[in-house]
Write a protein that holds these residues in place. Structure first.
Motif, PDB file in Angstrom:
ATOM      1  N   THR A  62      24.662  34.765  55.242  1.00 32.05           N
ATOM      2  CA  THR A  62      23.519  34.851  56.151  1.00 32.05           C
ATOM      3  C   THR A  62      24.017  35.119  57.555  1.00 32.05           C
ATOM      4  OG1 THR A  62      22.259  33.273  54.825  1.00 32.05           O
ATOM      5  CG2 THR A  62      21.520  33.632  57.084  1.00 32.05           C
ATOM      6  N   PRO A  63      23.553  36.166  58.206  1.00 30.92           N
ATOM      7  CA  PRO A  63      24.033  36.438  59.569  1.00 30.92           C
ATOM      8  C   PRO A  63      23.848  35.233  60.483  1.00 30.92           C
ATOM      9  CG  PRO A  63      22.794  38.313  58.744  1.00 30.92           C
ATOM     10  CD  PRO A  63      22.612  37.198  57.733  1.00 30.92           C
ATOM     11  N   TYR A  64      24.825  35.015  61.330  1.00 34.02           N
ATOM     12  CA  TYR A  64      24.737  33.908  62.285  1.00 34.02           C
ATOM     13  C   TYR A  64      23.439  33.970  63.083  1.00 34.02           C
ATOM     14  CZ  TYR A  64      29.782  32.711  61.879  1.00 34.02           C
ATOM     15  OH  TYR A  64      31.020  32.311  61.450  1.00 34.02           O
ATOM     16  N   ILE A  65      23.057  35.169  63.500  1.00 32.18           N
ATOM     17  CA  ILE A  65      21.871  35.290  64.355  1.00 32.18           C
ATOM     18  C   ILE A  65      20.606  34.908  63.576  1.00 32.18           C
ATOM     19  CG2 ILE A  65      21.318  37.741  63.922  1.00 32.18           C
ATOM     20  CD1 ILE A  65      21.005  37.998  67.011  1.00 32.18           C
ATOM     21  N   VAL A  66      20.602  35.161  62.280  1.00 29.77           N
ATOM     22  CA  VAL A  66      19.473  34.754  61.450  1.00 29.77           C
ATOM     23  C   VAL A  66      19.446  33.235  61.314  1.00 29.77           C
ATOM     24  CG1 VAL A  66      18.447  34.886  59.151  1.00 29.77           C
ATOM     25  CG2 VAL A  66      19.399  36.939  60.215  1.00 29.77           C
ATOM     26  N   ARG A  67      20.604  32.643  61.143  1.00 35.17           N
ATOM     27  CA  ARG A  67      20.677  31.180  61.111  1.00 35.17           C
ATOM     28  C   ARG A  67      20.082  30.576  62.385  1.00 35.17           C
ATOM     29  NH1 ARG A  67      26.611  29.036  59.149  1.00 35.17           N
ATOM     30  NH2 ARG A  67      26.749  30.074  57.120  1.00 35.17           N
ATOM     31  N   ASP A  68      20.442  31.166  63.519  1.00 37.86           N
ATOM     32  CA  ASP A  68      19.933  30.651  64.798  1.00 37.86           C
ATOM     33  C   ASP A  68      18.413  30.769  64.866  1.00 37.86           C
ATOM     34  OD1 ASP A  68      22.517  30.093  65.501  1.00 37.86           O
ATOM     35  OD2 ASP A  68      22.708  31.722  66.970  1.00 37.86           O
ATOM     36  N   ILE A  69      17.907  31.934  64.463  1.00 35.13           N
ATOM     37  CA  ILE A  69      16.460  32.151  64.508  1.00 35.13           C
ATOM     38  C   ILE A  69      15.753  31.155  63.595  1.00 35.13           C
ATOM     39  CG2 ILE A  69      14.637  33.775  63.841  1.00 35.13           C
ATOM     40  CD1 ILE A  69      16.537  36.023  64.821  1.00 35.13           C
ATOM     41  N   GLU A  70      16.264  30.988  62.379  1.00 38.74           N
ATOM     42  CA  GLU A  70      15.654  30.050  61.441  1.00 38.74           C
ATOM     43  C   GLU A  70      15.788  28.609  61.920  1.00 38.74           C
ATOM     44  OE1 GLU A  70      17.585  31.010  57.796  1.00 38.74           O
ATOM     45  OE2 GLU A  70      16.234  32.706  57.357  1.00 38.74           O
ATOM     46  N   GLY A  71      16.782  28.358  62.784  1.00 37.83           N
ATOM     47  CA  GLY A  71      16.973  27.026  63.344  1.00 37.83           C
ATOM     48  C   GLY A  71      16.133  26.745  64.573  1.00 37.83           C
ATOM     49  N   GLY A  72      15.302  27.737  64.984  1.00 37.90           N
ATOM     50  CA  GLY A  72      14.385  27.508  66.092  1.00 37.90           C
ATOM     51  C   GLY A  72      14.825  28.050  67.430  1.00 37.90           C
ATOM     52  N   ALA A  73      15.726  29.025  67.453  1.00 35.98           N
ATOM     53  CA  ALA A  73      16.179  29.604  68.723  1.00 35.98           C
ATOM     54  C   ALA A  73      15.000  30.160  69.511  1.00 35.98           C
ATOM     55  CB  ALA A  73      17.195  30.717  68.468  1.00 35.98           C
ATOM     56  N   THR A  74      15.035  29.967  70.829  1.00 38.76           N
ATOM     57  CA  THR A  74      13.993  30.491  71.714  1.00 38.76           C
ATOM     58  C   THR A  74      14.627  31.294  72.832  1.00 38.76           C
ATOM     59  OG1 THR A  74      14.002  28.462  73.046  1.00 38.76           O
ATOM     60  CG2 THR A  74      12.409  28.587  71.231  1.00 38.76           C
ATOM     61  N   VAL A  75      13.910  32.299  73.279  1.00 36.55           N
ATOM     62  CA  VAL A  75      14.398  33.161  74.357  1.00 36.55           C
ATOM     63  C   VAL A  75      14.039  32.527  75.696  1.00 36.55           C
ATOM     64  CG1 VAL A  75      14.212  35.437  75.416  1.00 36.55           C
ATOM     65  CG2 VAL A  75      14.168  35.208  72.922  1.00 36.55           C
ATOM     66  N   PRO A  76      14.971  32.489  76.649  1.00 32.24           N
ATOM     67  CA  PRO A  76      14.659  31.942  77.970  1.00 32.24           C
ATOM     68  C   PRO A  76      13.552  32.744  78.654  1.00 32.24           C
ATOM     69  CG  PRO A  76      17.025  32.237  77.687  1.00 32.24           C
ATOM     70  CD  PRO A  76      16.370  32.918  76.536  1.00 32.24           C
ATOM     71  N   GLU A  77      12.900  32.134  79.603  1.00 28.85           N
ATOM     72  CA  GLU A  77      11.873  32.828  80.366  1.00 28.85           C
ATOM     73  C   GLU A  77      12.495  33.879  81.283  1.00 28.85           C
ATOM     74  OE1 GLU A  77       9.474  30.102  82.516  1.00 28.85           O
ATOM     75  OE2 GLU A  77       8.723  29.072  80.733  1.00 28.85           O
ATOM     76  N   ASP A  78      11.748  34.959  81.488  1.00 23.09           N
ATOM     77  CA  ASP A  78      12.081  35.964  82.491  1.00 23.09           C
ATOM     78  C   ASP A  78      13.430  36.642  82.244  1.00 23.09           C
ATOM     79  OD1 ASP A  78      11.551  37.509  84.743  1.00 23.09           O
ATOM     80  OD2 ASP A  78      12.514  36.091  86.116  1.00 23.09           O
ATOM     81  N   VAL A  79      13.713  36.978  80.988  1.00 20.07           N
ATOM     82  CA  VAL A  79      14.846  37.841  80.679  1.00 20.07           C
ATOM     83  C   VAL A  79      14.332  39.050  79.900  1.00 20.07           C
ATOM     84  CG1 VAL A  79      16.532  35.968  80.655  1.00 20.07           C
ATOM     85  CG2 VAL A  79      15.430  36.663  78.511  1.00 20.07           C
ATOM     86  N   ARG A  80      15.112  40.110  79.910  1.00 16.48           N
ATOM     87  CA  ARG A  80      14.748  41.325  79.182  1.00 16.48           C
ATOM     88  C   ARG A  80      15.916  41.733  78.291  1.00 16.48           C
ATOM     89  NH1 ARG A  80      14.251  45.835  82.098  1.00 16.48           N
ATOM     90  NH2 ARG A  80      15.555  45.020  83.794  1.00 16.48           N
ATOM     91  N   MET A  81      15.593  42.260  77.121  1.00 12.34           N
ATOM     92  CA  MET A  81      16.622  42.627  76.150  1.00 12.34           C
ATOM     93  C   MET A  81      16.313  43.987  75.534  1.00 12.34           C
ATOM     94  SD  MET A  81      17.030  39.062  74.028  1.00 12.34           S
ATOM     95  CE  MET A  81      17.461  37.516  74.834  1.00 12.34           C
ATOM     96  N   PHE A  82      17.334  44.814  75.433  1.00 11.86           N
ATOM     97  CA  PHE A  82      17.223  46.102  74.759  1.00 11.86           C
ATOM     98  C   PHE A  82      18.254  46.112  73.630  1.00 11.86           C
ATOM     99  CE2 PHE A  82      16.202  50.822  75.622  1.00 11.86           C
ATOM    100  CZ  PHE A  82      16.563  51.228  74.361  1.00 11.86           C
ATOM    101  N   PHE A  83      17.769  46.203  72.387  1.00 12.34           N
ATOM    102  CA  PHE A  83      18.627  46.357  71.218  1.00 12.34           C
ATOM    103  C   PHE A  83      18.437  47.758  70.655  1.00 12.34           C
ATOM    104  CE2 PHE A  83      17.375  41.913  71.435  1.00 12.34           C
ATOM    105  CZ  PHE A  83      18.582  41.240  71.291  1.00 12.34           C
ATOM    106  N   ASP A  84      19.530  48.401  70.246  1.00 10.45           N
ATOM    107  CA  ASP A  84      19.378  49.681  69.552  1.00 10.45           C
ATOM    108  C   ASP A  84      20.362  49.768  68.395  1.00 10.45           C
ATOM    109  OD1 ASP A  84      21.879  50.812  70.303  1.00 10.45           O
ATOM    110  OD2 ASP A  84      21.038  51.812  72.053  1.00 10.45           O
ATOM    111  N   TYR A  85      20.103  50.721  67.516  1.00 16.07           N
ATOM    112  CA  TYR A  85      20.987  50.938  66.376  1.00 16.07           C
ATOM    113  C   TYR A  85      20.701  52.313  65.788  1.00 16.07           C
ATOM    114  CZ  TYR A  85      16.868  49.654  63.599  1.00 16.07           C
ATOM    115  OH  TYR A  85      15.616  49.595  63.063  1.00 16.07           O
ATOM    116  N   GLY A  86      21.705  52.852  65.095  1.00 16.36           N
ATOM    117  CA  GLY A  86      21.535  54.112  64.394  1.00 16.36           C
ATOM    118  C   GLY A  86      21.227  53.879  62.931  1.00 16.36           C
ATOM    119  N   THR A  87      21.331  54.939  62.150  1.00 19.13           N
ATOM    120  CA  THR A  87      21.023  54.840  60.718  1.00 19.13           C
ATOM    121  C   THR A  87      22.175  55.317  59.835  1.00 19.13           C
ATOM    122  OG1 THR A  87      19.988  57.040  60.751  1.00 19.13           O
ATOM    123  CG2 THR A  87      18.545  55.127  61.105  1.00 19.13           C
ATOM    124  N   GLU A  88      23.321  55.632  60.452  1.00 18.64           N
ATOM    125  CA  GLU A  88      24.461  56.133  59.689  1.00 18.64           C
ATOM    126  C   GLU A  88      25.662  55.207  59.887  1.00 18.64           C
ATOM    127  OE1 GLU A  88      24.075  58.671  57.647  1.00 18.64           O
ATOM    128  OE2 GLU A  88      22.013  58.984  58.349  1.00 18.64           O
TER     129      GLU A  88
END
Length: 286
Positions: free
Chosen positions: A193-219
C-alpha cells in the motif's frame, strides 16, 4: 562545467555553492542559485524564490543526468515575457547517493527539511534580494522530489505556500523501500500500500492556505501513477478544496518519466506557482 556556466546556454546568471556541508545530512552537495535576467539592473527589486530538488538537472544539459535539463530558466522567462507572472530566483540543491532516503517523507525528509530551512534558506535570504515571506516561497521536484515537495508544504506551511509536484512517485511503499533501498524483502498485509495512501486513510489533512500542483504522464513509470492520483483527488475534494484553485492534478497523455517530458510541460507548473492564484493564467487545459 560549473566554472563554464555561461556556455551552458542558461538565461540569466548561475551561482554555485560547492560541497555544502550540513549538520542534518550525511553527505555534502552542491547548491546552485539562478538569478533571472535583469537581476542586477534594479537593486531595489526583490524576488519570490522556488526551492527545487535534483539541482544538477535544472539548467545545464552538460551536467543533467540524461543529457536534457529541465530548462527552468526558459520556462520562467516564457511566462514573464507573456505577462503571466513575475520572475523568480531558483535555488537547486543537488541530490546525493542517499536521494531516496533523503527525499522520502517517511524516512529522512524531516532532516532534509532542516537542511533547507535552517541552513540553505538563511544564506540565500542574506546574500540575494529575496522576498522571504511564505507567500513568496515555493518548492518543486520530480518523482521522489515530488513527494518531498508535497511533504514540505504539508509539514511546513509556515515556510512554503505552494508546491509543484512533477511525476510524483505516489506508488512509493514500504515494499518498494524494502526491496530497492533497504535490500531486503519486507512483510506485512499492507506492505505494498503506498505510504501516501496509508496517510490519507489515517486521516491526513491539508493545511490551510496552501496550493498544490500534481502532474503525471501515461508512459513508462508514470503509467502506474493514475490510480493513486485519482484517490488523492477525492481526498482533496473531500476536504472542501477547490480544483484549479487550491490544487491541480494534471495528466499529460503520452508523457514519460524523464527530464525531456518535464521540460516540455514545465511552463504549466511555473505558472501555477508564480501567477496570482485567481489569475486565468493558472488554468491548465486538459
Amino acid at each position: 562545467y560549473m566554472d563554464d556556466w555561461r556556455n551552458s546556454g542558461v538565461l540569466g546568471t548561475l551561482v554555485y555553492w560547492r560541497d555544502v556541508e550540513s549538520e542534518f545530512l550525511t553527505e555534502k552537495r552542491h547548491v546552485e542559485i539562478w538569478l533571472p535576467p535583469g537581476y542586477d539592473d534594479d537593486p531595489d527589486r526583490r524576488y519570490p524564490v522556488i526551492y527545487m530538488h535534483d539541482g544538477q538537472n535544472l539548467f545545464d544539459p552538460r551536467i543533467a543526468n540524461t543529457g536534457v535539463d529541465w530548462g527552468v530558466d526558459e520556462a520562467i522567462m516564457r511566462g514573464v515575457e507573456r505577462g503571466a507572472h513575475e520572475a523568480a530566483i531558483v535555488v537547486g540543491a543537488w541530490s546525493s547517493s542517499r536521494r531516496t532516503e533523503e527525499y522520502s517523507p517517511w524516512h529522512e525528509a524531516p532532516n532534509y527539511a532542516r537542511f533547507l530551512i535552517e541552513e540553505v534558506m538563511p544564506r540565500v535570504n542574506a546574500e540575494y534580494r529575496t522576498r522571504a515571506d511564505r507567500d513568496s516561497t515555493f518548492v518543486m521536484g520530480s518523482s521522489m522530489g515530488g513527494l518531498l515537495s508535497y511533504y514540505l508544504v504539508m509539514n511546513r506551511p509556515d515556510v512554503f505556500s505552494a508546491c509543484g509536484c512533477v511525476s510524483t512517485h505516489v506508488p512509493f511503499s514500504e515494499g518498494v523501500f524494502s526491496k530497492f533501498v533497504a535490500g531486503e524483502l519486507g512483510n506485512g498485509a499492507d506492505i505494498d500500500t503506498p505510504y501516501i495512501v496509508r496517510d490519507i486513510e489515517g486521516g491526513a489533512t491539508v493545511p490551510e492556505d496552501v496550493r498544490m500542483f500534481f502532474d503525471y504522464g501515461t508512459e513508462t513509470l508514470d503509467a502506474e501513477y493514475g490510480p493513486t492520483h485519482h484517490l488523492m483527488r477525492g481526498w482533496l475534494q473531500g476536504q472542501g478544496l477547490s480544483d484549479g484553485v487550491d490544487y491541480r492534478i494534471q495528466e499529460y497523455r503520452g508523457a514519460a518519466h524523464n527530464e525531456a517530458a518535464w521540460r516540455a510541460r514545465l511552463t504549466d507548473q511555473m505558472t501555477w506557482l508564480l501567477a496570482e492564484p485567481d489569475s486565468p493564467d493558472t488554468r491548465v487545459e486538459d
